[in-house]
Design a protein around this motif. Structure first.
Motif, short mmCIF file in Angstrom:
data_model
loop_
_atom_site.label_atom_id
_atom_site.label_comp_id
_atom_site.label_asym_id
_atom_site.label_seq_id
_atom_site.Cartn_x
_atom_site.Cartn_y
_atom_site.Cartn_z
N VAL A 5 0.86 -1.19 0.00
CA VAL A 5 0.00 0.00 0.00
C VAL A 5 0.89 1.24 0.00
O VAL A 5 1.82 1.34 0.81
CB VAL A 5 -0.93 0.01 1.24
CG1 VAL A 5 -1.73 1.31 1.30
CG2 VAL A 5 -1.85 -1.19 1.24
N LEU A 6 0.61 2.16 -0.91
CA LEU A 6 1.31 3.43 -0.97
C LEU A 6 0.42 4.48 -0.34
O LEU A 6 -0.74 4.62 -0.72
CB LEU A 6 1.61 3.80 -2.43
CG LEU A 6 2.23 5.16 -2.69
CD1 LEU A 6 3.61 5.23 -2.06
CD2 LEU A 6 2.28 5.45 -4.16
N TYR A 14 -5.70 15.24 3.93
CA TYR A 14 -6.20 13.88 3.85
C TYR A 14 -5.09 12.94 3.36
O TYR A 14 -4.18 13.36 2.64
CB TYR A 14 -7.38 13.78 2.87
CG TYR A 14 -8.70 14.15 3.50
CD1 TYR A 14 -9.62 13.17 3.84
CD2 TYR A 14 -9.02 15.47 3.75
CE1 TYR A 14 -10.84 13.49 4.42
CE2 TYR A 14 -10.23 15.82 4.32
CZ TYR A 14 -11.14 14.82 4.65
OH TYR A 14 -12.33 15.15 5.23
N TYR A 15 -5.18 11.69 3.76
CA TYR A 15 -4.23 10.67 3.33
C TYR A 15 -4.86 9.85 2.20
O TYR A 15 -6.00 9.42 2.31
CB TYR A 15 -3.87 9.74 4.49
CG TYR A 15 -3.01 10.42 5.53
CD1 TYR A 15 -1.63 10.32 5.48
CD2 TYR A 15 -3.59 11.16 6.55
CE1 TYR A 15 -0.84 10.96 6.43
CE2 TYR A 15 -2.82 11.79 7.50
CZ TYR A 15 -1.44 11.69 7.44
OH TYR A 15 -0.66 12.33 8.37
N THR A 16 -4.11 9.67 1.14
CA THR A 16 -4.54 8.84 0.02
C THR A 16 -3.78 7.53 0.09
O THR A 16 -2.57 7.52 0.31
CB THR A 16 -4.25 9.55 -1.32
OG1 THR A 16 -4.94 10.79 -1.34
CG2 THR A 16 -4.68 8.71 -2.50
N ALA A 17 -4.50 6.44 -0.10
CA ALA A 17 -3.89 5.11 -0.07
C ALA A 17 -4.23 4.40 -1.37
O ALA A 17 -5.36 4.48 -1.86
CB ALA A 17 -4.40 4.31 1.12
N GLU A 18 -3.25 3.71 -1.94
CA GLU A 18 -3.50 2.93 -3.15
C GLU A 18 -2.70 1.63 -3.12
O GLU A 18 -1.65 1.55 -2.48
CB GLU A 18 -3.21 3.73 -4.40
CG GLU A 18 -1.78 4.22 -4.53
CD GLU A 18 -1.59 5.07 -5.78
OE1 GLU A 18 -1.71 4.53 -6.90
OE2 GLU A 18 -1.33 6.27 -5.61
N VAL A 19 -3.23 0.64 -3.80
CA VAL A 19 -2.59 -0.66 -3.90
C VAL A 19 -2.04 -0.77 -5.33
O VAL A 19 -2.81 -0.96 -6.27
CB VAL A 19 -3.58 -1.81 -3.62
CG1 VAL A 19 -2.89 -3.16 -3.74
CG2 VAL A 19 -4.20 -1.66 -2.24
N PRO A 20 -0.72 -0.62 -5.51
CA PRO A 20 -0.14 -0.58 -6.85
C PRO A 20 -0.41 -1.83 -7.70
O PRO A 20 -0.48 -1.72 -8.92
CB PRO A 20 1.36 -0.43 -6.60
CG PRO A 20 1.48 0.08 -5.22
CD PRO A 20 0.29 -0.42 -4.47
N VAL A 21 -0.58 -2.99 -7.09
CA VAL A 21 -0.80 -4.22 -7.88
C VAL A 21 -2.28 -4.40 -8.22
O VAL A 21 -2.62 -5.37 -8.91
CB VAL A 21 -0.24 -5.47 -7.17
CG1 VAL A 21 1.27 -5.38 -7.04
CG2 VAL A 21 -0.91 -5.70 -5.83
N LEU A 22 -3.14 -3.50 -7.77
CA LEU A 22 -4.56 -3.51 -8.12
C LEU A 22 -4.89 -2.18 -8.78
O LEU A 22 -5.26 -1.21 -8.12
CB LEU A 22 -5.44 -3.70 -6.87
CG LEU A 22 -5.27 -4.99 -6.07
CD1 LEU A 22 -6.12 -4.94 -4.80
CD2 LEU A 22 -5.63 -6.19 -6.92
N PRO A 23 -4.72 -2.09 -10.10
CA PRO A 23 -4.94 -0.82 -10.80
C PRO A 23 -6.30 -0.20 -10.47
O PRO A 23 -7.32 -0.88 -10.49
CB PRO A 23 -4.86 -1.21 -12.28
CG PRO A 23 -4.04 -2.45 -12.30
CD PRO A 23 -4.38 -3.17 -11.02
N GLY A 24 -6.27 1.07 -10.09
CA GLY A 24 -7.49 1.80 -9.77
C GLY A 24 -7.99 1.62 -8.35
O GLY A 24 -9.01 2.19 -7.98
N CYS A 25 -7.28 0.85 -7.54
CA CYS A 25 -7.70 0.61 -6.16
C CYS A 25 -7.12 1.72 -5.27
O CYS A 25 -5.97 1.66 -4.84
CB CYS A 25 -7.23 -0.77 -5.69
SG CYS A 25 -7.91 -1.20 -4.08
#
Length: 70
Positions: A5-6, A14-25
């Motif tokens: 998780v990035l 605000y904090y933004t979180a994304e999962v690089p191996v799940l595009p658009g997540c």
């Protein structure tokens, strides 16, 4: 399953979180902890959708950094 998780903090605080191996997540939260809770839920939904559509999660990946001039 553990996924990378990035997390980054925007100018609005605000904090933004994304999962690089799940595009658009992508998700967000007022705190880092809230962003992690929200991205966990988003990742579960992304994985469900991927499964329904026949997509698979990459089996092997690596997290690296690159240096750029700025």
């Amino acid at each position: 399953m553990k996924l990378p998780v990035l997390i980054s903090q925007g100018e609005d605080g605000y904090y933004t979180a994304e999962v690089p191996v799940l595009p658009g997540c992508i998700s967000q939260g007022k705190t880092k902890a809230e962003a992690l809770v929200n991205i966990r839920e988003a990742a579960e939904l992304c994985l469900e959708s991927m499964d329904e559509e026949g997509w698979t999660l990459p089996r092997h990946y690596s997290l690296n950094q690159v240096e750029v001039g700025a």
